[in-house]
Write a protein that holds these residues in place. Sequence first.
Motif, short mmCIF file in Angstrom:
data_model
loop_
_atom_site.label_atom_id
_atom_site.label_comp_id
_atom_site.label_asym_id
_atom_site.label_seq_id
_atom_site.Cartn_x
_atom_site.Cartn_y
_atom_site.Cartn_z
N PRO A 257 0.81 -1.21 0.00
CA PRO A 257 0.00 0.00 0.00
C PRO A 257 0.85 1.27 0.00
CG PRO A 257 -0.04 -1.03 2.16
CD PRO A 257 0.70 -1.97 1.25
N TYR A 258 0.21 2.35 -0.38
CA TYR A 258 0.88 3.65 -0.55
C TYR A 258 1.72 4.03 0.67
CZ TYR A 258 1.38 8.64 -1.69
OH TYR A 258 1.88 9.88 -1.96
N HIS A 259 1.14 3.89 1.86
CA HIS A 259 1.86 4.38 3.04
C HIS A 259 3.15 3.62 3.27
CE1 HIS A 259 -0.71 1.22 4.90
NE2 HIS A 259 0.30 1.07 5.70
N GLU A 260 3.19 2.36 2.84
CA GLU A 260 4.45 1.62 2.97
C GLU A 260 5.43 2.02 1.88
OE1 GLU A 260 4.19 -2.67 3.47
OE2 GLU A 260 2.52 -2.39 4.88
N GLN A 261 4.90 2.21 0.68
CA GLN A 261 5.76 2.64 -0.44
C GLN A 261 6.44 3.97 -0.13
OE1 GLN A 261 6.32 1.43 -3.58
NE2 GLN A 261 4.63 0.13 -4.19
N HIS A 262 5.69 4.85 0.54
CA HIS A 262 6.17 6.21 0.73
C HIS A 262 6.59 6.52 2.16
CE1 HIS A 262 4.98 7.78 -3.30
NE2 HIS A 262 4.17 6.74 -3.25
N GLY A 263 6.52 5.53 3.01
CA GLY A 263 6.93 5.75 4.40
C GLY A 263 6.07 6.78 5.12
N VAL A 264 4.78 6.79 4.80
CA VAL A 264 3.86 7.73 5.48
C VAL A 264 3.15 6.95 6.58
CG1 VAL A 264 1.97 9.37 5.14
CG2 VAL A 264 3.47 8.82 3.24
N ASP A 265 3.67 7.03 7.79
CA ASP A 265 3.07 6.20 8.83
C ASP A 265 2.78 6.97 10.12
OD1 ASP A 265 5.65 6.63 9.53
OD2 ASP A 265 6.30 4.56 9.31
N GLU A 266 2.90 8.29 10.08
CA GLU A 266 2.68 9.05 11.31
C GLU A 266 1.27 9.61 11.40
OE1 GLU A 266 5.41 11.88 12.89
OE2 GLU A 266 7.07 11.03 11.73
N ASP A 267 0.77 9.72 12.62
CA ASP A 267 -0.47 10.41 12.87
C ASP A 267 -0.17 11.91 12.76
OD1 ASP A 267 -2.55 11.81 13.99
OD2 ASP A 267 -2.73 10.56 15.78
N MET A 268 -0.60 12.52 11.66
CA MET A 268 -0.22 13.91 11.38
C MET A 268 -1.01 14.92 12.21
SD MET A 268 0.35 13.99 7.26
CE MET A 268 1.34 12.77 6.41
N SER A 269 -1.97 14.45 12.98
CA SER A 269 -2.76 15.41 13.77
C SER A 269 -1.98 15.89 14.99
CB SER A 269 -4.09 14.79 14.19
OG SER A 269 -3.89 13.80 15.18
N VAL A 270 -0.89 15.21 15.30
CA VAL A 270 -0.12 15.58 16.49
C VAL A 270 1.09 16.43 16.08
CG1 VAL A 270 1.12 14.70 18.50
CG2 VAL A 270 -0.79 13.38 17.54
N ILE A 271 1.10 17.69 16.50
CA ILE A 271 2.23 18.58 16.17
C ILE A 271 2.62 19.38 17.40
CG2 ILE A 271 1.73 18.79 13.70
CD1 ILE A 271 0.47 21.54 14.31
N PRO A 272 3.85 19.86 17.44
CA PRO A 272 4.28 20.66 18.60
C PRO A 272 3.64 22.05 18.60
CG PRO A 272 6.04 20.54 16.97
CD PRO A 272 4.94 19.65 16.48
N ASP A 273 3.74 22.76 19.73
CA ASP A 273 3.12 24.08 19.79
C ASP A 273 4.05 25.19 19.32
OD1 ASP A 273 4.83 24.09 21.87
OD2 ASP A 273 3.33 24.30 23.45
N GLY A 274 5.11 24.81 18.67
CA GLY A 274 6.01 25.77 18.03
C GLY A 274 6.56 25.12 16.78
N ALA A 275 7.58 25.74 16.18
CA ALA A 275 8.17 25.13 14.99
C ALA A 275 8.74 23.76 15.35
CB ALA A 275 9.28 26.03 14.45
N PRO A 276 8.71 22.81 14.43
CA PRO A 276 9.23 21.47 14.76
C PRO A 276 10.72 21.51 15.05
CG PRO A 276 8.71 21.63 12.41
CD PRO A 276 8.20 22.88 13.05
N GLU A 277 11.16 20.51 15.80
CA GLU A 277 12.58 20.44 16.14
C GLU A 277 13.42 20.41 14.86
OE1 GLU A 277 13.17 17.36 19.10
OE2 GLU A 277 15.33 17.55 18.74
#
Lengths: 287, 585
Positions: A257-277
Amino acid sequence: MSSDIRFTDFKSDKQPTWCPGCGDFGTMNGMMKALAETGNDPDNTFVVAGIGCSGKIGTYMHSYALHGVHGRALPVGTGVKMARPDIEVMVAGGDGDGYSIGAGHFVHAVRRNVDMTYVVMDNRIYGLTKGQASPTSREDFETSTTPDGPKQPPVNPHALALASGATFIAQSFSSDALRHQEIIQKAVEHDGFGFVNVYSPCVTFNDVDTYDYFRDSLVDLKETDHDPTDRGDAKDVILDSEKEHQGVIYQNEESVPYHEQHGVDEDMSVIPDGAPEGATDLVREFY
Amino acid sequence: MAADFNWAVGGEAGDGIDSTGKIFAQALSRAGRHVFTSKDFASRIRGGYTAYKVRTSVDKVQSVVDRLDVLIALTPRTIEENLDELHEGSVIIYDGERTTMQDVEIPGEMTGIDVPLKRLAEEAGGAIMRNVVALGAACEVAEFPIENLDSALEKRFADKGQKLVDNNKEAARAGRSYVGEEYDHEFDYDLETTDEDYVLLNGDEAIGMGAIAAGCRFYAGYPITPATDVMTYLTGRIERYGGHVVQAEDELSAINMALGAARGGARSMTATSGPGIDLMTETFGLIATSETPLVICNVMRSGPSTGMPTKQEQGDLNQMLYGGHGEVPRFVLAPTTIDECFWKTVEAFNLAEKYQLPVYLTADLSMAVTEQTFSPDTFDMDAVEVDRGFVVDEADIDGHMSDSGGFQPHEITDDGVSPRAFPGTADGAHMSTGLEHDEQGRRTEDTEMRVAQVDKRNQKVETAREREDWSPREFGDADADTLVITWGSNEGALAEAVEMLDDEGLDVRVLSVPYVFPRPDLTDDVEAAENVVVVECNEQGQFADLVEHDVLARVDRVNKYNGVRFKADELAAEIKATLAEGAEA
């Protein structure tokens, strides 16, 4: 995910306004049962619906859902799944939504092989607008906009899917409840884009492609020597214009499946409250 | 301002003009000089005139001017195209051995420097390096230390191996030596270096970087000039921060994918240009009525229809304000400078989520493909704040359920903002729809609920008007009788035009407006001024119309719609002329 989920948990408190006897009742029941059987619950399920009689399904089911723009259900489902690989995504629509206004998206959703299920409620007619030809209507099917029939061949969705590199192609019949549920369930369990075209008769505007017609003419592939892992066998079934079939027509068991082909496996709804590390690295690149 | 220096390389599309110009701009930036670039290009892979222009100074530069000091001309047409900008002291570098350049005539008093670019490049390792030979020659003419060029070449070719880097350095030196030996001539230019550190980036890149900084994780787009650079920037970078880019089959799909990701709880974005906005408008009402936060970036180009795809225009203002059937709440942000492209992108994501609606973030071609130098501190990542608005989790969802136990994503509230629950949140299951709906998201045609939901969606805009800062940027003379108003990318040219007008004794106050909707109330400012001029790159004066509508007064207009951005000196002259016309009348 809880283990005591029943399929009725996927029912909303809205009563369907489909015509009594509409195939969509059976189609929806099978979808709900398949979701419950595969261990999903309404809070981890996202249903995307298009426009048309079929599009009302988002209202009648209980889950996270989006009832979108005509023909664009597949791109919405694609976005949901990419952002939330942890969520079960099921897209539903009709033959008009999927093979007419949304045909372009169908081809590319098939190619992308995103891990979701696509259920097309195919009644070979436009019901909600009171009976016009659909892309799967027969060449000689008389409707208000095609008094002498469309005089063009119907779209063969399975052929379109196979030609686009589909990894799962199936056909079911809403009235054969057990088989329909079983086939949808296989599509849900498939690692990739599980496409099921469902014969879902319109009792009001289509007096040709009726329950009786499908009951009499359907050949269940399970009762033949059809090998669904064989693309050649699948092609023969798909191009056989003499018969109607139900069952899994094709499944690529090696599907990635696409997510394995492209390494898309993160829950994108979770982000830090500032710019990412490490975001300052982006500035340095412009030095 | 310290003396500026204006340089260009021009030729056929496919001649490597873009990368040659970029290398020189990078070299200047690394030498601690400010740089502002612009491009003349055609929408063809090969064929057609194209040029890359660089304006540089030790002071900040934020516009192009109608002047060219050194021109590398690979074709005769390059000279013809730039005749108006060349002057008596200009130097033209060309290869007289190139068939098309053999009979070229250097106009007037200008100095022609004939360098066998191809031959010297071949000697250094390959004809492909002829443009680098020209860069070396330019270093000699401009008295610019070639080590800075080395540094830019290293950056450019680092991943292609040391051999290639060395060959290029050698090619550059061959060009420099040739001019030094063959042309015993004192040129007027002396490009000094400083110890300042600068970064060099364009508007599309600033938007892409802003998106990552803001926590954008999902981008879906369809390639279109001049917005494609946003997508190519994000590709390969956003993944490092847990995100993903999808090239969709069309813009209809792109915006629906972005919508899906946003419903999944991701900060999500798409970017396109006017023709793409036409298609995306189909889904716009759904985004607004389902109260989905989404950032839609429109990098404007010249329209209508296919228009002039590689030319400048600010013609889509009304499209963004009014596009779509029904009455649709939305915000329209228009960053006015390249660094603001970064910060307004961050702001766009916060506004989208705080008010749960679509936000147009609009730039235009000239800003998108223009590079400018900034201090790295301009993009201080520690100053980036992420505000996700009213999101409920399992612990606090109970307070937002209906009597029958359903979650209410469209709850009627005083400020119009309702709770959001991401998929996976227990008891949060709900449908979002383009149908009018009740507080739970279920279809309704109940007259009272219809009115309540429309009012609620509009209340969000009113709430935002009160809570957020929608101020314009102001510069020039605060007490001047003449007020010039502009929006979007004209700010840089206007800032320099104001300095020029000041030198001529004309005081001007400028309001540069980055918010088109909601926008600042300029009534007091307009009423306090004797003359009001609205500057914009379109024919109809779409922003001027808005000002007149808001203020109920007439304004003068300076419009440009020939496909080329405003230049500082041209703008100063236009403003002067407009004021003079007003005085005559």
